[in-house]
Enzyme design. Structure first.
Site, mmCIF file in Angstrom:
data_model
loop_
_atom_site.group_PDB
_atom_site.id
_atom_site.type_symbol
_atom_site.label_atom_id
_atom_site.label_comp_id
_atom_site.label_asym_id
_atom_site.label_seq_id
_atom_site.Cartn_x
_atom_site.Cartn_y
_atom_site.Cartn_z
ATOM 1 N N ARG A 101 -24.982 29.074 3.266
ATOM 2 C CA ARG A 101 -23.859 29.863 3.775
ATOM 3 C C ARG A 101 -23.127 29.025 4.818
ATOM 4 O O ARG A 101 -23.773 28.397 5.669
ATOM 5 C CB ARG A 101 -24.419 31.136 4.419
ATOM 6 C CG ARG A 101 -23.381 32.066 4.943
ATOM 7 C CD ARG A 101 -24.017 33.228 5.691
ATOM 8 N NE ARG A 101 -23.934 33.026 7.122
ATOM 9 C CZ ARG A 101 -23.996 34.006 8.029
ATOM 10 N NH1 ARG A 101 -24.177 35.267 7.657
ATOM 11 N NH2 ARG A 101 -23.915 33.752 9.319
ATOM 12 N N TRP B 83 -17.294 44.327 14.443
ATOM 13 C CA TRP B 83 -17.879 43.039 14.800
ATOM 14 C C TRP B 83 -18.443 42.347 13.598
ATOM 15 O O TRP B 83 -18.906 42.716 12.680
ATOM 16 C CB TRP B 83 -18.974 43.175 15.873
ATOM 17 C CG TRP B 83 -19.622 41.847 16.074
ATOM 18 C CD1 TRP B 83 -19.088 40.749 16.723
ATOM 19 C CD2 TRP B 83 -20.895 41.419 15.566
ATOM 20 N NE1 TRP B 83 -19.950 39.692 16.639
ATOM 21 C CE2 TRP B 83 -21.068 40.066 15.937
ATOM 22 C CE3 TRP B 83 -21.886 42.049 14.824
ATOM 23 C CZ2 TRP B 83 -22.207 39.330 15.594
ATOM 24 C CZ3 TRP B 83 -23.010 41.330 14.478
ATOM 25 C CH2 TRP B 83 -23.168 39.984 14.879
ATOM 26 N N GLU C 182 -25.757 44.967 3.714
ATOM 27 C CA GLU C 182 -26.813 44.787 4.715
ATOM 28 C C GLU C 182 -26.885 45.965 5.678
ATOM 29 O O GLU C 182 -27.930 46.184 6.280
ATOM 30 C CB GLU C 182 -26.635 43.463 5.467
ATOM 31 C CG GLU C 182 -25.404 43.409 6.347
ATOM 32 C CD GLU C 182 -25.209 42.057 7.010
ATOM 33 O OE1 GLU C 182 -25.487 41.039 6.375
ATOM 34 O OE2 GLU C 182 -24.778 42.043 8.181
ATOM 35 N N GLU D 178 -19.196 37.672 1.248
ATOM 36 C CA GLU D 178 -19.995 38.824 1.712
ATOM 37 C C GLU D 178 -19.189 39.741 2.626
ATOM 38 O O GLU D 178 -18.410 39.261 3.465
ATOM 39 C CB GLU D 178 -21.215 38.259 2.460
ATOM 40 C CG GLU D 178 -22.100 39.312 3.075
ATOM 41 C CD GLU D 178 -23.215 38.676 3.894
ATOM 42 O OE1 GLU D 178 -23.569 37.500 3.651
ATOM 43 O OE2 GLU D 178 -23.727 39.357 4.787
ATOM 44 N N GLU E 88 -31.585 35.795 1.581
ATOM 45 C CA GLU E 88 -31.163 35.116 2.807
ATOM 46 C C GLU E 88 -32.402 34.702 3.597
ATOM 47 O O GLU E 88 -33.372 35.463 3.694
ATOM 48 C CB GLU E 88 -30.309 36.079 3.652
ATOM 49 C CG GLU E 88 -29.779 35.470 4.930
ATOM 50 C CD GLU E 88 -28.906 36.440 5.714
ATOM 51 O OE1 GLU E 88 -28.921 37.658 5.419
ATOM 52 O OE2 GLU E 88 -28.197 35.967 6.620
ATOM 53 N N TYR F 48 -17.710 35.165 14.373
ATOM 54 C CA TYR F 48 -18.996 35.519 13.778
ATOM 55 C C TYR F 48 -19.635 34.325 13.056
ATOM 56 O O TYR F 48 -18.966 33.602 12.318
ATOM 57 C CB TYR F 48 -18.844 36.684 12.771
ATOM 58 C CG TYR F 48 -20.110 36.820 11.986
ATOM 59 C CD1 TYR F 48 -21.230 37.390 12.579
ATOM 60 C CD2 TYR F 48 -20.239 36.253 10.721
ATOM 61 C CE1 TYR F 48 -22.435 37.428 11.920
ATOM 62 C CE2 TYR F 48 -21.452 36.283 10.048
ATOM 63 C CZ TYR F 48 -22.537 36.871 10.664
ATOM 64 O OH TYR F 48 -23.746 36.875 10.023
ATOM 65 N N ASP G 48 -19.772 34.684 4.784
ATOM 66 C CA ASP G 48 -19.859 36.067 5.275
ATOM 67 C C ASP G 48 -18.604 36.402 6.070
ATOM 68 O O ASP G 48 -18.359 35.812 7.126
ATOM 69 C CB ASP G 48 -21.111 36.203 6.162
ATOM 70 C CG ASP G 48 -21.417 37.652 6.520
ATOM 71 O OD1 ASP G 48 -20.575 38.531 6.234
ATOM 72 O OD2 ASP G 48 -22.500 37.897 7.081
ATOM 73 N N ARG H 87 -27.001 43.866 -1.019
ATOM 74 C CA ARG H 87 -27.723 43.175 0.063
ATOM 75 C C ARG H 87 -28.660 44.079 0.866
ATOM 76 O O ARG H 87 -29.134 43.695 1.935
ATOM 77 C CB ARG H 87 -26.706 42.520 0.992
ATOM 78 C CG ARG H 87 -26.283 41.190 0.416
ATOM 79 C CD ARG H 87 -25.308 40.439 1.262
ATOM 80 N NE ARG H 87 -25.657 40.260 2.649
ATOM 81 C CZ ARG H 87 -26.636 39.490 3.125
ATOM 82 N NH1 ARG H 87 -27.405 38.827 2.289
ATOM 83 N NH2 ARG H 87 -26.851 39.394 4.417
ATOM 84 N N HIS I 15 -18.123 39.372 7.276
ATOM 85 C CA HIS I 15 -18.685 40.267 8.300
ATOM 86 C C HIS I 15 -17.765 41.440 8.636
ATOM 87 O O HIS I 15 -17.499 41.744 9.808
ATOM 88 C CB HIS I 15 -19.074 39.473 9.556
ATOM 89 C CG HIS I 15 -20.336 39.981 10.195
ATOM 90 N ND1 HIS I 15 -20.323 40.748 11.337
ATOM 91 C CD2 HIS I 15 -21.631 39.845 9.854
ATOM 92 C CE1 HIS I 15 -21.564 41.059 11.665
ATOM 93 N NE2 HIS I 15 -22.379 40.524 10.778
HETATM 94 O O1 KDG Z 1 -28.175 42.389 13.243
HETATM 95 C C1 KDG Z 1 -27.001 41.981 12.599
HETATM 96 C C2 KDG Z 1 -27.253 40.710 11.822
HETATM 97 O O2 KDG Z 1 -28.389 40.834 11.029
HETATM 98 C C3 KDG Z 1 -26.072 40.380 10.965
HETATM 99 O O3 KDG Z 1 -24.951 40.178 11.773
HETATM 100 C C4 KDG Z 1 -26.374 39.115 10.164
HETATM 101 O O4 KDG Z 1 -24.447 39.471 8.801
HETATM 102 C C5 KDG Z 1 -25.541 38.977 8.947
HETATM 103 C C6 KDG Z 1 -26.105 38.182 7.862
HETATM 104 O O5 KDG Z 1 -25.472 38.147 6.810
HETATM 105 O O6 KDG Z 1 -27.175 37.614 8.028
HETATM 106 MG MG MG Z 2 -23.924 39.508 6.723
#
Ligand code: KDG
Ligand code: MG
Length: 401
Positions: free
Chosen positions: A147, A401, A261, A235, A338, A159, A209, A282, A211
Site C-alpha cells: 500500500r 478523518w 474496516e 480503499e 493487511e 492520512y 487507502d 475489509r 480513508h
Molecule cells: O484505528 C484506525 C486504523 O486502523 C485505520 O485508520 C487504519 O485505515 C486503516 C488501514 O487501512 O489500515
Molecule cells: Mg483503511
C-alpha cells in the site's frame, strides 16, 4: 465444558490493546481481541460489566448459541462496541475449541484453501520520490503487495504517512487536528502511482487507502485517473454509511474497490455485496462479530464474487491477527490480508505461532489460535489514554478523518 470465569486485560505495550481471557472448568483457556482504537475502555466495561456475568456456567462448546445469546439477548443490536465485545467472546471460544480438539482453528473452519496468506505492507513518504523508495524497501523485504500513501504539498500529517518506520495514527493525550484539501490530494495520487508502476513494473500489487475523504464523484474521478496504473484496490474512497453512494463510483471506474474496516455486521455491507459495488470486503474478526460472523459475510460475498481483504493495522491485536490468518487460510474467496508488524514489546506480551516470510503469512499449527498472553509482561505496560486524530477542511469544517 463449562466456562468458569474470565477477565479483561488492558495494556499498552507500544499501543493499547484489550484482550479477553475465558477459563473453562478443565483448565483450558481461550483469548479474544477486544481492541477498539480510541474507545478501548468502553469495550472493556461492556465485557466485564455486562458479558462475563452471562457466560459463567455456559457450555464453551456452543459457540453459535453463545453468539446469538449475546447478539439477540442484548436487544440493542450491532454497533462497534457491542460487536467488538461479541467478537472477543467468539474468538476466545474458537481458541478453546481448537485447544480442546488439539487442532489449529483453520482446520476446524474446513482446512487450508491455500498454502499461505498473501499480505500487503504499508509504505509511505512525504514526497513521491520518498514513497517510491519506501515501496522499494518493502519489495526488498519480500512483499508482493504494498500500500502506498504520500504527503500532499500544503497539508500537514495527511492520512497514512508514517513519521517513524511504521504508521501509528493513535497518539497519547487528546486528539491532534489536521487540515484536509481533496483538491490538493487529487493532484498527487495519480502521479504517485504512475511513478510506482514505472519503477516496479506490472508484477507488484499496489494498493491505496483514500480513508473516507472524498465525495462519490471525486472518488469516481480518482478511480478513473488510476486505471492506467491498475491498482489492486482503492480503499474507502467515500464514507459508506450510505452504501448506495457506491453505485455512482462503480458506474465510472474499473479500479477495484475495497470497503469495510469500520463495518461491524453483515448488514453494513449487504447492498455493497449484493449489487457487486465492491471487489473486496475489509471487515475483520475483532470489529465484525468474530470468526463466526465473518464467515457469514464471506459466504455472502462468495456468491457475488467479492473477495475478502481484512483490515490488519497495528490497532488490531495479535490475537485478532492470528484469528484473521486462520480465517484467511480457510475461506475460499480470500483476496489479501493487511499486515503491519507489531512493536517488539507487543510481540513479547503476545507470544505467537504465526509467521511472515516472502510476502505471505501462515497462522502456524499450534492448537487453537496459536497466541498467548503473558500477563506479567502485560502488567509492565498500563493503559494510556490515546485518540485517533481529527481532520478539518481548510476553512475549519469538520471532515472525516
Ligand atoms: O484505528 C484506525 C486504523 O486502523 C485505520 O485508520 C487504519 O485505515 C486503516 C488501514 O487501512 O489500515
Ligand atoms: Mg483503511
Amino acid at each position: 465444558m463449562r466456562i468458569v470465569g474470565g477477565k479483561v486485560v488492558t495494556c499498552c505495550p507500544g499501543r493499547n490493546f484489550v484482550t479477553l481471557r475465558l477459563e473453562t472448568e478443565d483448565g483450558i483457556h481461550g483469548l479474544g481481541d477486544a481492541t477498539l482504537n480510541g474507545r478501548e475502555l468502553a469495550v472493556a466495561s461492556y465485557l466485564t460489566d455486562h458479558v462475563l456475568p452471562l457466560l459463567e456456567g455456559r457450555d464453551a462448546r456452543r459457540i453459535e448459541d453463545i453468539w446469538q445469546l449475546l447478539y439477540k439477548g442484548a436487544y440493542w443490536r450491532r454497533g462497534p462496541v457491542t460487536m467488538t465485545a461479541i467478537a472477543a467472546v467468539d474468538t476466545a471460544l474458537w481458541d478453546i475449541k481448537g485447544k480442546t480438539l488439539g487442532a489449529p482453528v483453520y482446520q476446524l473452519l474446513g482446512g487450508a484453501s491455500r498454502d499461505a496468506v498473501l499480505v500487503y505492507g504499508h509504505a509511505s513518504g512525504d514526497t513521491i520520490d520518498q514513497t517510491v523508495e519506501a515501496v522499494g524497501r518493502y519489495v526488498a523485504a519480500g512483499y508482493k503487495a504494498v500500500r502506498a500513501q504520500c504527503g500532499v504539498p500544503g497539508l500537514t500529517k495527511p492520512y497514512g504517512v508514517a513519521t517513524g518506520e511504521h504508521y501509528e495514527p493513535a497518539a497519547p493525550g487528546l486528539p491532534a487536528e489536521s487540515r484536509w484539501s481533496s483538491e490538493r490530494y487529487l493532484e498527487v495520487v495519480p502521479p504517485l502511482f504512475a511513478e510506482l508502476r514505472s519503477a516496479f513494473g506490472p508484477g507488484l500489487h499496489l494498493l491505496h487507502d483514500v480513508h473516507h475523504r472524498l465525495t462519490p464523484i471525486e472518488a469516481a474521478r480518482l478511480g478513473r485517473a488510476l486505471e492506467p496504473h491498475h491498482l489492486f484496490w482503492m480503499e474507502d474512497p467515500t464514507p459508506a454509511e450510505n452504501q448506495a453512494s457506491f453505485r455512482l463510483i462503480r458506474q465510472h471506474t474499473t479500479t477495484p474497490l475495497a470497503v469495510g474496516e469500520v463495518f461491524n455486521s453483515i448488514f453494513d455491507c449487504q447492498l455493497l455485496i449484493q449489487e457487486q459495488l465492491i471487489d473486496y470486503i475489509r471487515t475483520t474478526v475483532v470489529h465484525a462479530g468474530g470468526i463466526s460472523h465473518l464467515r457469514k459475510i464471506a459466504s455472502l460475498a462468495e456468491l457475488h464474487q467479492v473477495r475478502t481483504g481484512s483490515h490488519g493495522a497495528t490497532d488490531l491485536g495479535p490475537v485478532c491477527l492470528a484469528a484473521a490468518l486462520h480465517f484467511d487460510l480457510s475461506v475460499h474467496n480470500f483476496g489479501i490480508q493487511e499486515y503491519m508488524p507489531h512493536a517488539p514489546e507487543t510481540d513479547r506480551v503476545f507470544p505467537h505461532a504465526y509467521s511472515f516470510s516472502d510476502g505471505v503469512m501462515h497462522p502456524g499449527d499450534a492448537p487453537g489460535l496459536g497466541v498467548d498472553l503473558d500477563e506479567v509482561e502485560a502488567a509492565k505496560y498500563p493503559y494510556q489514554r490515546a485518540y485517533l486524530p481529527l481532520a478539518r477542511l481548510m476553512d475549519g469544517t469538520m471532515h472525516s478523518w
